[in-house]
Structures are given as structure tokens and as C-alpha cells.
Design a protein around this motif. Sequence first.
Motif, PDB file in Angstrom:
ATOM      1  N   TRP A 459       0.827  -1.200   0.000  1.00 32.42           N
ATOM      2  CA  TRP A 459       0.000   0.000   0.000  1.00 32.42           C
ATOM      3  C   TRP A 459       0.868   1.261   0.000  1.00 32.42           C
ATOM      4  CZ3 TRP A 459      -4.326   1.670  -1.462  1.00 32.42           C
ATOM      5  CH2 TRP A 459      -5.004   2.742  -0.871  1.00 32.42           C
ATOM      6  N   ALA A 460       1.980   1.240   0.710  1.00 32.31           N
ATOM      7  CA  ALA A 460       2.870   2.396   0.728  1.00 32.31           C
ATOM      8  C   ALA A 460       3.458   2.651  -0.660  1.00 32.31           C
ATOM      9  CB  ALA A 460       3.999   2.182   1.747  1.00 32.31           C
ATOM     10  N   GLN A 461       3.833   1.589  -1.373  1.00 35.85           N
ATOM     11  CA  GLN A 461       4.492   1.730  -2.670  1.00 35.85           C
ATOM     12  C   GLN A 461       3.548   2.331  -3.718  1.00 35.85           C
ATOM     13  OE1 GLN A 461       5.177  -0.876  -0.526  1.00 35.85           O
ATOM     14  NE2 GLN A 461       7.085   0.238  -0.198  1.00 35.85           N
ATOM     15  N   ILE A 462       2.289   1.909  -3.724  1.00 36.14           N
ATOM     16  CA  ILE A 462       1.392   2.450  -4.752  1.00 36.14           C
ATOM     17  C   ILE A 462       0.893   3.846  -4.390  1.00 36.14           C
ATOM     18  CG2 ILE A 462       0.652   0.130  -5.409  1.00 36.14           C
ATOM     19  CD1 ILE A 462      -2.086   0.838  -4.174  1.00 36.14           C
ATOM     20  N   ASN A 463       1.212   4.295  -3.158  1.00 41.23           N
ATOM     21  CA  ASN A 463       0.892   5.674  -2.769  1.00 41.23           C
ATOM     22  C   ASN A 463       2.113   6.585  -2.850  1.00 41.23           C
ATOM     23  OD1 ASN A 463      -2.028   6.100  -1.639  1.00 41.23           O
ATOM     24  ND2 ASN A 463      -1.412   4.043  -0.997  1.00 41.23           N
ATOM     25  N   GLY A 464       3.146   6.119  -3.563  1.00 41.92           N
ATOM     26  CA  GLY A 464       4.303   6.976  -3.842  1.00 41.92           C
ATOM     27  C   GLY A 464       5.469   6.827  -2.907  1.00 41.92           C
ATOM     28  N   TRP A 465       5.366   5.995  -1.878  1.00 39.92           N
ATOM     29  CA  TRP A 465       6.455   5.853  -0.912  1.00 39.92           C
ATOM     30  C   TRP A 465       7.318   4.645  -1.270  1.00 39.92           C
ATOM     31  CZ3 TRP A 465       7.045  10.117   1.689  1.00 39.92           C
ATOM     32  CH2 TRP A 465       5.934  10.920   1.917  1.00 39.92           C
ATOM     33  N   ARG A 466       8.006   4.760  -2.398  1.00 40.85           N
ATOM     34  CA  ARG A 466       8.939   3.732  -2.839  1.00 40.85           C
ATOM     35  C   ARG A 466      10.272   4.389  -3.149  1.00 40.85           C
ATOM     36  NH1 ARG A 466       8.641   3.627  -8.979  1.00 40.85           N
ATOM     37  NH2 ARG A 466       9.803   1.674  -8.894  1.00 40.85           N
ATOM     38  N   GLY A 467      11.289   3.552  -3.312  1.00 36.88           N
ATOM     39  CA  GLY A 467      12.593   4.100  -3.649  1.00 36.88           C
ATOM     40  C   GLY A 467      13.390   4.507  -2.429  1.00 36.88           C
ATOM     41  N   GLU A 468      14.232   5.509  -2.586  1.00 38.97           N
ATOM     42  CA  GLU A 468      15.182   5.916  -1.551  1.00 38.97           C
ATOM     43  C   GLU A 468      14.492   6.431  -0.290  1.00 38.97           C
ATOM     44  OE1 GLU A 468      18.989   8.999  -1.015  1.00 38.97           O
ATOM     45  OE2 GLU A 468      17.700   9.088  -2.781  1.00 38.97           O
ATOM     46  N   MET A 469      14.904   5.903   0.853  1.00 36.16           N
ATOM     47  CA  MET A 469      14.422   6.370   2.150  1.00 36.16           C
ATOM     48  C   MET A 469      15.503   7.264   2.762  1.00 36.16           C
ATOM     49  SD  MET A 469      11.343   5.058   2.933  1.00 36.16           S
ATOM     50  CE  MET A 469      10.939   5.588   1.258  1.00 36.16           C
ATOM     51  N   ASP A 470      15.624   8.489   2.230  1.00 37.81           N
ATOM     52  CA  ASP A 470      16.738   9.358   2.620  1.00 37.81           C
ATOM     53  C   ASP A 470      16.369  10.340   3.726  1.00 37.81           C
ATOM     54  OD1 ASP A 470      14.967  10.637   0.951  1.00 37.81           O
ATOM     55  OD2 ASP A 470      16.498  11.767  -0.145  1.00 37.81           O
ATOM     56  N   THR A 471      15.111  10.342   4.165  1.00 38.39           N
ATOM     57  CA  THR A 471      14.726  11.216   5.277  1.00 38.39           C
ATOM     58  C   THR A 471      13.896  10.419   6.283  1.00 38.39           C
ATOM     59  OG1 THR A 471      12.608  11.944   4.323  1.00 38.39           O
ATOM     60  CG2 THR A 471      14.587  13.172   3.673  1.00 38.39           C
ATOM     61  N   ASN A 472      13.919  10.908   7.516  1.00 42.41           N
ATOM     62  CA  ASN A 472      13.136  10.237   8.558  1.00 42.41           C
ATOM     63  C   ASN A 472      11.639  10.304   8.251  1.00 42.41           C
ATOM     64  OD1 ASN A 472      15.551   9.812   9.803  1.00 42.41           O
ATOM     65  ND2 ASN A 472      15.246  11.296  11.443  1.00 42.41           N
ATOM     66  N   GLU A 473      11.199  11.400   7.622  1.00 42.84           N
ATOM     67  CA  GLU A 473       9.786  11.552   7.307  1.00 42.84           C
ATOM     68  C   GLU A 473       9.308  10.486   6.327  1.00 42.84           C
ATOM     69  OE1 GLU A 473       5.928  13.033   7.323  1.00 42.84           O
ATOM     70  OE2 GLU A 473       7.619  13.278   8.701  1.00 42.84           O
ATOM     71  N   LYS A 474      10.150  10.119   5.361  1.00 44.86           N
ATOM     72  CA  LYS A 474       9.785   9.084   4.395  1.00 44.86           C
ATOM     73  C   LYS A 474       9.618   7.734   5.088  1.00 44.86           C
ATOM     74  CE  LYS A 474      11.862  11.108   0.230  1.00 44.86           C
ATOM     75  NZ  LYS A 474      12.879  10.937  -0.834  1.00 44.86           N
ATOM     76  N   ILE A 475      10.474   7.447   6.040  1.00 45.52           N
ATOM     77  CA  ILE A 475      10.372   6.180   6.773  1.00 45.52           C
ATOM     78  C   ILE A 475       9.091   6.168   7.596  1.00 45.52           C
ATOM     79  CG2 ILE A 475      11.487   4.686   8.473  1.00 45.52           C
ATOM     80  CD1 ILE A 475      14.125   6.137   7.687  1.00 45.52           C
ATOM     81  N   ARG A 476       8.782   7.293   8.249  1.00 46.95           N
ATOM     82  CA  ARG A 476       7.561   7.365   9.051  1.00 46.95           C
ATOM     83  C   ARG A 476       6.327   7.203   8.183  1.00 46.95           C
ATOM     84  NH1 ARG A 476      10.413  11.851  11.429  1.00 46.95           N
ATOM     85  NH2 ARG A 476      11.277  11.250  13.465  1.00 46.95           N
ATOM     86  N   MET A 477       6.303   7.848   7.025  1.00 44.74           N
ATOM     87  CA  MET A 477       5.133   7.757   6.152  1.00 44.74           C
ATOM     88  C   MET A 477       4.974   6.344   5.600  1.00 44.74           C
ATOM     89  SD  MET A 477       3.546  10.538   6.329  1.00 44.74           S
ATOM     90  CE  MET A 477       2.342  10.137   5.072  1.00 44.74           C
ATOM     91  N   ARG A 478       6.074   5.700   5.210  1.00 50.17           N
ATOM     92  CA  ARG A 478       5.978   4.332   4.720  1.00 50.17           C
ATOM     93  C   ARG A 478       5.430   3.420   5.817  1.00 50.17           C
ATOM     94  NH1 ARG A 478      10.817   1.056   1.692  1.00 50.17           N
ATOM     95  NH2 ARG A 478      10.283   2.543   0.045  1.00 50.17           N
ATOM     96  N   THR A 479       5.920   3.596   7.041  1.00 54.01           N
ATOM     97  CA  THR A 479       5.443   2.783   8.160  1.00 54.01           C
ATOM     98  C   THR A 479       3.962   3.038   8.419  1.00 54.01           C
ATOM     99  OG1 THR A 479       7.642   2.835   9.172  1.00 54.01           O
ATOM    100  CG2 THR A 479       5.796   2.223  10.590  1.00 54.01           C
ATOM    101  N   GLU A 480       3.537   4.291   8.335  1.00 55.47           N
ATOM    102  CA  GLU A 480       2.128   4.638   8.566  1.00 55.47           C
ATOM    103  C   GLU A 480       1.222   3.947   7.550  1.00 55.47           C
ATOM    104  OE1 GLU A 480      -0.572   8.671   8.246  1.00 55.47           O
ATOM    105  OE2 GLU A 480       1.399   8.819   9.230  1.00 55.47           O
ATOM    106  N   TYR A 481       1.615   3.941   6.288  1.00 59.10           N
ATOM    107  CA  TYR A 481       0.818   3.272   5.261  1.00 59.10           C
ATOM    108  C   TYR A 481       0.829   1.756   5.455  1.00 59.10           C
ATOM    109  CZ  TYR A 481      -0.314   7.308   2.345  1.00 59.10           C
ATOM    110  OH  TYR A 481      -0.843   8.478   1.859  1.00 59.10           O
ATOM    111  N   ASP A 482       1.962   1.219   5.870  1.00 61.36           N
ATOM    112  CA  ASP A 482       2.046  -0.221   6.118  1.00 61.36           C
ATOM    113  C   ASP A 482       1.115  -0.637   7.253  1.00 61.36           C
ATOM    114  OD1 ASP A 482       3.925  -0.627   4.122  1.00 61.36           O
ATOM    115  OD2 ASP A 482       5.640  -0.416   5.476  1.00 61.36           O
ATOM    116  N   LEU A 483       1.076   0.159   8.315  1.00 59.07           N
ATOM    117  CA  LEU A 483       0.209  -0.169   9.448  1.00 59.07           C
ATOM    118  C   LEU A 483      -1.262  -0.035   9.061  1.00 59.07           C
ATOM    119  CD1 LEU A 483       2.145   1.496  12.421  1.00 59.07           C
ATOM    120  CD2 LEU A 483       2.202  -0.880  11.638  1.00 59.07           C
TER     121      LEU A 483
END
Length: 512
Positions: A459-483
Amino acid sequence: MNNSDPVRRFSADAVRKFETPAGDNAASGGLSELAQQVAAQYRRDTMSPVMVIGSLRLIEFSLLFLSGLGLYVFYEGFFRNLGWQYAVTFGAASLLAIILLEVADCYQVPRLRRPVANFGRLLSVWAGTFAGLAVAAFFLKISEDYSRLLFGTWFIVGFALVFLERVVTARLLRRWARDGRMERRAVIVGGGKAAETLIRSIEKQPDNDIRICGIFDDRDDSRSPPVVAGYPKLGTIAELIEFARVARIDMLIVSLPISAEARVLQLLKKLWVLPVDIRLSAHNNQLQFRPRSYSYIGSVPLLDIFDKPINDWDSVAKRGFDIIFSIIGIVLFSPIMLVTAIAIKLDSKGPVLFKQKRHGFNNEEIEVYKFRSMYADKSDPSAKKTVTKNDPRVTRVGRFIRKTSIDELPQFFNSLFGTLSLVGPRPHAVAAQSHNLLYNEVVDGYFARHRVKPGVTGWAQINGWRGEMDTNEKIRMRTEYDLYYIENWSMLFDLKILLLTPVRLLNTENAY
């Protein structure tokens, strides 16, 4: 439940023999020697009662339906007279029997263990099924069309088959319970008098399927004895998380009063990352909730706090989904994978496939396949350094297959073999970091992503959260979509994500 295993009936002196200094615990992974020994006993998965009973329903339906068809062929020949009408009647009657057995509580484990004692109940249900058939035939004015001899024989044969099957099932259930193959393994969280009262209450319940594996409590021995009701205190709450990742635990029962709100919330914040059912003991609480808020072990009420996600028949359906669509994906993309393998070999030296250790279900390490996209001597299996735009470690072919996600296609085989699911939180490398911090140090509750099997897409990947995790915010958003995915999972949700994945892969902005 028979709890006469090595965990039971420890004395305080016996427990102290296993206690090790804190430094030794750290060296051995944080668990005491006793906790490691107990965890080793429960490494093997158990058989879920829900799955066993569901399978039993299918078996009994098949026995009734096929015995009816067999008798029809014996008396009438192979579909010579009212063939499809008889088939429909046998199917409807068999389904009605299963429904009536369910209504009559004949699929409760205690009843399944005593088939002789429930002989009359079983016979009444089967007779009720035939009474329903007779009433339907009377009102439809079709009773004259059917063979009374055939149905009379089916009444006897069908009942005999189901009863004999239940006798065999009862023996199997007793054997599985004795061998520890069908039980719910529980850990008590919190010690002292409250835990002792809870354990005594559970042990009084006849035919319960709970296996208490031990107690975990942060309090010292002066406030929380090392042995409670014969069960040892195996460690602290932090050690419980590691214990539950070694042993196959089904349930955590928190034996704290609801009035201790702050402590309960503190515990739940630590424990919710585990893929287990979490229950709050309610047998001593004065607050009364609606009956639907409770689950029960016998007559002991428990408040349902968290349920293990994608469990029992849901997990079977999801596994079937993975196998079917993984095979379709392998067949469909095999020409692309073959061309990619040739291109990689021609472009640079080294193997075609790149294998990387990543976090899987319940934090277990798994090996994930990818097409190699980096020079062999510059590969980074630990993923400590994130791949960036124009990264010199990436080959010419590697840039193309990473941007188009072709490098992920071998993960169809991971999904087929069961280490990945097709849809789920994307697995991250074990040592993946952001600004010299591990992902779980950046995001509170990060490991809750691992309560389900990771996926090839998510779900995170199809909402644009794929590729490089170069900021803490990207990791948090990917985790939020995963949960969000874990809490809202359904087969239709999986299908939606799978169908949207090729479309969203056209956006290659963050893929390099």
C-alpha cells in the motif's frame, strides 16, 4: 489443558539456578537460560482449533454428500433418474446438517472430545435434517418422486459415517492435546497476586486449550515473586518481546487491573508490535462492559485489546492468492526475466541474482532475491548506504531495471516459496539506516510492520512511498501506510493493490 510440562511447578530456588547476570543475558540475546530453554520447547507451530474445526465441517459435509451420491448410484445407476435433482437434494441436506450441528454447539472442542456422550444430540440433529427434507418435499409436492429406501439407507449410513469420524476425531484431539500440537500458548504479563488469581481461574476451566508458558514482569522479586502458581517468571517485558519472537506464542494475557491505566497503556505500547492476540484480564475488574467486548477461556472473561492480523482461514486464503498469482506472474514475466539475466551477464561480471537478508514476519531474517543491479565488488548486502541518484555502484543495466522495478521480479519466487507475500509491507534490509540510525530507532513501533508477512508490493508503494528512504519523514510515512494496510486487510484490498502496482510503477521519480 494438561500443563504437566517442564515449565510447571518450579520452586523459587529452582528458578534462581537459571538466573544469570545482566551481562550474560546481553551476550545470549537478552534471555535468561531458563527463558531460552522454555522458548526452545515452543518453537514448533501449533494447530489452530479454528482451522481444525473448519476442516472438520468440510469433511463432514463431504462425507454426507458423497455417501448420498454413492447410494444413489448403487440404487438408481449413474444419473439415470432425477440425477441433478438428487444431487441438489443431497447437497442442500448436507449443508443444512452442518448448519444445525453448528447451532447445536456440536463443533465445540469439549463436545468433539466426547462423541459417545453427544450421541443423542448428533442423532437429533440428523433426524431434524430429514424432518426438514420431509417438510420441504411435502410443500413442493415432490415426495412421490424420490426413493424412500434410498433416503432411509442414507439416514443410517450418513449418521454412521459422521459418528465414526467423530470417534476418530476425538482420539486425534486427545493425542494432539497431549503432544502439544493443538493448544493456545499464552504468556501472563504481570505477576503477583493478580497473576496467581488469574492462573487459578484458568486452570479450573474444564477442557480449556490454554498452555501457560510463563510470566513476564518488570517488577523485582520483592514485588513480583519469581514463581507464581507454579509458573516461573521468565524475564522483563523487554525480554518478552524477544521471547515471543523465538517461541510460537498465540496470546498475551495482561493481569493488571484496568484501573492501572497508565501502566496498562505503557505495556500495550511495547507489546502491540508482536503478531499475537493481546487480552486484558477482566475477572477481577468492577467495570462492566458489553458482552461482545469480552472473549472467554471457559468462564474467565478477557477484554480483547489486539488480535493477531491475517490469522487462521484468512491466512489460508492469502496463501492461496499468493501461489496462484505468483505462478501467473512467473509465466507472464519469464521472457523479461530471461532477457534481463542475459543483459546482466553481458554488462558486468558476477552472479545474475543478488540475495539480501531482510526482516520478515515476526522479525525473522529472510533471504530476498533480486536481479543484481550493482557491480559485484561494490554490492552492499547490509544496505547500510542507501542507493542514491547516479550512484557509481549501479551498473548501466542496473539503472534501467531499478527504475522500472524489473530487478524485483525474482521476488515472485520468494512469494511462491512462502518467504514473502505478494502484497504486504516491503521488507527492509536488516541493517538499513537513515542518518546512521536504524529504522526502528527512527520510528516508534516500527517493528509492528512485521506482524504480517512482508510483500513484493504494498500500500505504501502504490501511494508513492517507494525508492530511496533518505529522510526520517519518508520512513515514518511508509510505516504509517504499512500499518494502515495491516489494520484494514482484505482479499479485495490485496487485489486492488496488485492491480494498481503496474500503473503506479510508471512514476519512476523516486526509483534509481
